[in-house]
Design a protein around this motif. Structure first.
Motif, mmCIF file in Angstrom:
data_model
loop_
_atom_site.group_PDB
_atom_site.id
_atom_site.type_symbol
_atom_site.label_atom_id
_atom_site.label_comp_id
_atom_site.label_asym_id
_atom_site.label_seq_id
_atom_site.Cartn_x
_atom_site.Cartn_y
_atom_site.Cartn_z
ATOM 1 N N UNK A 43 0.850 -1.187 0.000
ATOM 2 C CA UNK A 43 0.000 0.000 0.000
ATOM 3 C C UNK A 43 0.887 1.240 0.000
ATOM 4 N N UNK A 44 0.421 2.298 -0.643
ATOM 5 C CA UNK A 44 1.188 3.532 -0.726
ATOM 6 C C UNK A 44 0.358 4.724 -0.282
ATOM 7 N N UNK A 45 1.000 5.652 0.396
ATOM 8 C CA UNK A 45 0.359 6.867 0.893
ATOM 9 C C UNK A 45 1.165 8.073 0.436
ATOM 10 N N UNK A 46 0.485 9.193 0.217
ATOM 11 C CA UNK A 46 1.202 10.387 -0.242
ATOM 12 C C UNK A 46 1.772 11.212 0.899
ATOM 13 N N UNK A 47 1.515 10.804 2.145
ATOM 14 C CA UNK A 47 2.185 11.432 3.290
ATOM 15 C C UNK A 47 2.371 10.383 4.369
ATOM 16 N N UNK A 48 3.313 10.629 5.263
ATOM 17 C CA UNK A 48 3.658 9.669 6.299
ATOM 18 C C UNK A 48 3.148 10.163 7.641
ATOM 19 N N UNK A 49 2.575 9.267 8.400
ATOM 20 C CA UNK A 49 2.154 9.582 9.769
ATOM 21 C C UNK A 49 3.111 8.882 10.721
#
Length: 127
Positions: free
Chosen positions: A84-90
């Motif tokens: 899975x890919x996200x455009x920002x990191x938490x």
């Protein structure tokens, strides 16, 4: 992961097929934070579909993954790994939500029962 500017030198000599992901920058337009979702399902019947992941941090910020273009097959007590890919990191994740979809408008809605789940950051493996 492989840096996008050096992948040919590392991967082309390897003749066996493999799945890879590429590290990207932390700035637009190439920012992407990759996670490996490892789940074991509990359904007795085989389910085929897509999973979308939503992460929430301690401050209430949320980020949602893009739905994978390829459906996964889920069988009882079988592990499935999904990139899975996200455009920002938490940084400090407090909640993980999964949405299962078959992407069909006709027919019954199905639930996917999760027995076990692990989410691992590929950009920050120490987490």
């Amino acid at each position: 992961g492989y840096y996008a500017d050096r992948w040919k030198n590392l991967l082309i000599p390897m003749s066996s097929p493999m799945k890879t992901y590429f590290d990207t920058l932390d700035q637009d337009p190439f920012c992407m934070y990759n996670y490996l979702l490892d789940i074991t399902t509990w359904n007795k019947n085989i389910r085929r579909g897509f999973i979308k992941v939503k992460l929430t941090d301690c401050a209430g910020n949320t980020v949602e993954s893009e739905m994978n273009s390829e459906a996964s097959t889920f069988q009882q007590y079988k592990r499935v790994k999904i990139l899975t890919g996200f455009n920002q990191d938490l940084d400090k994740i407090s909640k993980i939500s999964l949405t299962f979809s078959t992407k069909t408008l006709i027919g019954p809605k199905h639930k996917l029962r999760i027995l076990q789940m692990k989410l691992k950051s590929l950009n920050n493996p120490e987490r």
